[in-house]
Write an enzyme that holds these catalytic residues in place. Sequence first.
Site, PDB file in Angstrom:
ATOM      1  N   SER A 197      -4.066  -0.363   2.384  1.00 52.62           N
ATOM      2  CA  SER A 197      -3.076  -1.115   1.611  1.00 52.62           C
ATOM      3  C   SER A 197      -1.709  -0.447   1.619  1.00 52.62           C
ATOM      4  CB  SER A 197      -3.571  -1.294   0.173  1.00 52.62           C
ATOM      5  OG  SER A 197      -4.801  -1.981   0.148  1.00 52.62           O
ATOM      6  N   HIS A 243       0.650   1.486  -3.018  1.00 53.44           N
ATOM      7  CA  HIS A 243       1.417   0.340  -2.542  1.00 53.44           C
ATOM      8  C   HIS A 243       2.911   0.641  -2.577  1.00 53.44           C
ATOM      9  CE1 HIS A 243      -2.043  -2.650  -3.648  1.00 53.44           C
ATOM     10  NE2 HIS A 243      -2.397  -1.748  -2.749  1.00 53.44           N
TER      11      HIS A 243
END
Length: 293
Positions: A197, A243
């Site tokens: 991610s 992220h």
Amino acid sequence: MTYGTPAAEPSAQVPVCPRHPDRPSYVSCQRCGRPACPECQRAAAVGFQCVDCVNEAKRTTPAARTVYGGAVASGRPVVTYAIIALCALLFVLQWVLPGNAVYRTLAYASVYATPEYGVFQPWRMLTSAFLHSQGFLLHIVLNMYTLWIFGQALEPLLGRIRFLAVYLLSAIGGSVGYLLLTPILPEGGPVGLVGASGAIFGLFGAMLVVQRHRGGETRQLWVLIAINGVIGFMVPQIAWQAHLGGFITGALCAAAIAYAPRGPRRNILQAGGLALVMVLLAVASWYRVLIAA
């Protein structure tokens, strides 16, 4: 009038291939005019050229470049496919190998960046990006699908080497973001970090910078980033810190590539910019570990 014996006409010389003198050849190279046997013939726009002229043309013709200086690679985005294949392979190995060996060897936690605890293994900042949660199949499926979508767009634009550099640095940046924004030893012990991610968010940031640099529309991309960012805050097991770190790193890498001025030194400036991003990540990690010691 008398007639003498007619003079013998000289026999015509049989043309032979310069690379294979034992082979007669009646086909001439369209560029240099020398004979070329079938093995040395290369199809050209008109007729044939010899292999020597083709090789010479390759040496003297500049290689085609993308808008950002990368080598143009026709066909499928092989780097994107290779990353997907590696992630899929490791996901299978996580199930096959006993004792959770793959996770124990490659997963990352903040404590692994801290020499004071005797487990200094910084390479896990990268290797963890190729693992995914075993109990959540949608984790790897969504990440690989997103990588497939953005890889097909970014890899041809940046070139394979630059795209790979952005991806790998973004993966490291995700781990650095997690290190900076979480306790090194949280209550209940270290928490493992796995998943692509952070690198995927790095591609989000890179695409945003590239689109703005090219004057393209970015509204839909902002919506996509916002939706994924909100999900990261709402779901407890998603590391929004990774992220954020990956997104910032990817944007910085893309800026170093996109805004390097054109010219003979562009490749050097781009490489220097990417190296600077890596140095910033290392310094940020060192500072975080220093204040935690």
